[in-house]
Design a protein around this motif. Structure first.
Motif, mmCIF file in Angstrom:
data_model
loop_
_atom_site.group_PDB
_atom_site.id
_atom_site.type_symbol
_atom_site.label_atom_id
_atom_site.label_comp_id
_atom_site.label_asym_id
_atom_site.label_seq_id
_atom_site.Cartn_x
_atom_site.Cartn_y
_atom_site.Cartn_z
ATOM 1 N N ASP A 59 0.744 -1.224 0.069
ATOM 2 C CA ASP A 59 0.142 0.131 0.117
ATOM 3 C C ASP A 59 0.967 1.372 -0.037
ATOM 4 N N GLU A 82 -1.360 -6.110 1.942
ATOM 5 C CA GLU A 82 -2.155 -5.772 0.665
ATOM 6 C C GLU A 82 -1.347 -5.962 -0.534
ATOM 7 N N ASN A 95 -2.798 -5.650 -4.439
ATOM 8 C CA ASN A 95 -2.562 -4.422 -5.393
ATOM 9 C C ASN A 95 -1.667 -5.042 -6.475
ATOM 10 N N LYS A 139 -10.653 3.347 -1.962
ATOM 11 C CA LYS A 139 -9.592 2.488 -2.290
ATOM 12 C C LYS A 139 -10.242 1.044 -2.437
ATOM 13 N N ASP A 140 -11.086 0.631 -1.712
ATOM 14 C CA ASP A 140 -11.486 -0.798 -1.829
ATOM 15 C C ASP A 140 -12.639 -1.147 -2.769
ATOM 16 N N ARG A 174 -11.234 -0.341 -7.396
ATOM 17 C CA ARG A 174 -11.359 -1.740 -7.807
ATOM 18 C C ARG A 174 -12.317 -2.041 -8.800
ATOM 19 N N ALA A 177 3.469 1.863 -6.018
ATOM 20 C CA ALA A 177 2.469 2.035 -6.827
ATOM 21 C C ALA A 177 2.957 1.742 -8.375
#
Length: 395
Positions: free
Chosen positions: A63, A96, A99, A209-210, A214, A68
């Protein structure tokens, strides 16, 4: 190295409490993958770090904005860097990691090479689904929730005093007062450590974010309106078709949004219990929110009775129970679990218990019948009345 330093700083400066969970060590006593799942910022990383504390492990938090856009082919370079920094580690903690597209192939290779891997994540579909496909059963899922009421008391440093298995008057008074606070503040660690205002930030992160990022949702403000409206249905059946008409959004879109919030653990569902499979499929689900703070701060509701029912649902879910409710032609039962029928009512005395609650229990075949009240305790005609604070404190 910077991420690893942050872990050490956390354990030096922050208050870390023991969580009321099963012993997870057995799942990493030999090469295996343990997936710690749950809503964002409920303490998954801290639990995983506690689990591996004192062992030589490689750690990466995906995260981190500096990672990224990382791709599957880059993971082998990260693995090499870990070996260069920490030596031939036996354990990997990957925060996480979903990702990264294709991450499950990397994790599977680590396990095949004899490593013990702990992954965390805040999306049930991505983690459990992809792991199940790649590892074919060679992994264990564990779902963590924000602090239970018992963990909340532990964090606040409040000891539950008992004498001969009976709560002392002082302890009982303190517990009831703290329960009222818990119903408002909830159990997110950051909200308790920093400020109640953190609840808004947590909910926003879950939404954007979730779910939004997504599912690649373009109508972000409309989705946020949907999410807030959905929370207002807590402890009730929810009709997605009605929400679809109200928001003027297609039913397919509403269903996708709904499942997005369920997969992010923002809400949990209870299914209608029936012997008819088709009836179960078409019946609406009841929903509960993952933390009582979402009720008071996001849904802006203060109904004690419905919040009590939500707390009972969470406690059952924390025990690993699948939630079911019963609805007959003229009666309802809030929960049915392992032969136990449970009703929840905001009552402090026998005369305050609505007759419909008892009638509902009498319509159900059950080994045990329980009414969870606010502050009434007794056994009447084989129906056990338990104050909610005692139910929540039960191990």
């Amino acid at each position: 190295m910077d991420q690893r330093t942050r872990i050490e700083r956390k354990f030096e400066k922050e208050k870390i409490i023991e969580r009321d969970i099963p012993d997870l060590n057995k799942y990493i006593s030999h090469p295996n993958v343990l997936a710690i799942l749950g809503v964002r910022r409920c303490g998954k990383s801290t639990l995983a770090e506690t689990l591996l504390r004192g062992r030589n492990f490689g750690y990466v938090n995906f995260d981190d904005d500096r990672l990224a856009g990382i791709k599957l082919e880059d993971l082998s370079r990260i693995e090499k860097a870990i070996y260069e920094l920490f030596g031939e580690v036996e354990y990997f903690l990957l925060d996480e990691i979903h990702n990264v597209d294709g991450w499950e192939l990397f994790v599977n290779r680590l396990r095949e090479e004899g490593k013990k891997v702990v992954v965390t994540g805040s999306n049930s579909k991505l983690l459990s689904g992809e792991l199940a496909t790649a590892l074919t059963g060679r992994h264990i899922d564990f779902t963590l929730y924000p602090f239970s009421f018992l963990e909340y008391l532990r964090f606040k440093g409040i000891k539950v005093e008992m004498s001969n298995d009976v709560y002392t008057t002082t302890s009982e008074t303190n517990i009831k007062r703290e329960l009222e606070n818990y119903m408002k503040i909830g159990g997110f660690p950051e909200a308790l450590k920093i400020s109640e205002d953190m609840v808004f930030s947590i909910f926003s992160d879950i939404v954007y974010k979730d779910v939004v990022s997504r599912l690649k949702i373009k109508r972000m403000e409309l989705f946020k309106l949907f999410a807030v409206n959905l929370l207002k249905y807590y402890s009730n059946e929810v009709s997605l078709s009605k929400l679809s008409k109200t928001l003027k959004v297609s039913i397919n879109t509403v269903e996708e949004w709904f499942h997005g919030l369920v997969n992010s653990y923002a809400v949990i569902t209870s299914e209608r219990y029936t012997q008819k499979p088709r009836e179960a499929m078409v019946s609406p689900k009841k929903i509960y929110v993952v933390d009582p703070s979402f009720i008071s701060s996001i849904a802006l509701d203060s109904s004690v009775g419905r919040t009590m029912e939500n707390l009972v649902a969470l406690r059952l879910a924390m025990r690993g129970e699948k939630l079911f409710y019963i609805k007959g032609s003229n009666y309802e039962v809030d929960f049915l679990t392992h032969g136990t029928a449970i009703q929840v009512t905001y009552a402090s005395g026998k005369d305050e218990v609505p007759r419909r609650e008892i009638d509902g229990l009498n319509n159900v075949r059950a080994k045990e019948r329980i009414v969870i009240s606010w502050d009434y305790e007794d056994v009447v005609n084989k129906v056990k009345f338990i104050p909610i604070w005692k139910f929540l404190l039960h191990p």
